[in-house]
Design a protein around this motif. Sequence first.
Motif: not given
Length: 264
Positions: A174-191
Amino acid sequence: MKSIGISLLLALLLAPERTRLRPGFNLFSAQQDVEIGKQVSQDAEKKLRIINDSQVGSYITTLGRRLAARAPGEHYPYQFKVVNDKAINAFALPGGFLYINRGIFDNADNEAQLAGVMAHEISHVVLRHGTNQMSKAYAAQAPLAVLGGVLGNNSIGGVLAQTGASFAANSVLLRFSRDAERQADLMGTQILYDSGYNPRAMAQFFEKIEAESGSRGSQFFSDHPNPGNRISSVNQEIAKLGGANRPKNDSTDFQRIKRILKSK
Ligand code: ZN
């Protein structure tokens, strides 16, 4: 006419492509992500107060499926539930089990912001961040088991226990790294973009709750640490996608569900 065609072609050729994101190191199969998620969700649902309202349930499921349909990669059997908790938070377990606190509805101005949070969580599922972290923890603890066969003789339950992957604060799931967060931000924006929503809505919502509650004040940021330069990296991605043209921001359904939740 001819020159317009050529300049259009040039513009298309010169336009940078969207960021390509793929899951990282993982010892589990996608099917095992679903098994792990299911096991942890059963434990989670004993502790969470899930809102059992048919209108709320059908709204969140319809919206979630619409977003998940636009997600790239493996298709998981998603499940979307609203939790009766005013804390501004949401989380996703491997394999597509998403939980959204009512605090997200209370604080989101419009449907696009809620969709942004959900698209970010769906991205953690697609990018398999939970089992990626579990895999790293397991490989560090049991390198020989990993060499002997992916999980050695361990059952899923055994691996969950060994890596401390559970529904608990500080869980590796449940606790993600900053790198995982950056990736989820970019893919979330694409979705969001691909679903016709305002692609700026996700980062706008994160900024809004950070400004209101402080980065430590909201539970969301202890599970999802701010990767830094969130707005500018999201804006760069939106430019690659072709900008925010006539995006959808809100729906009457969202405002109706928000009122129902306020009455609970
Ligand atoms: Zn996150």
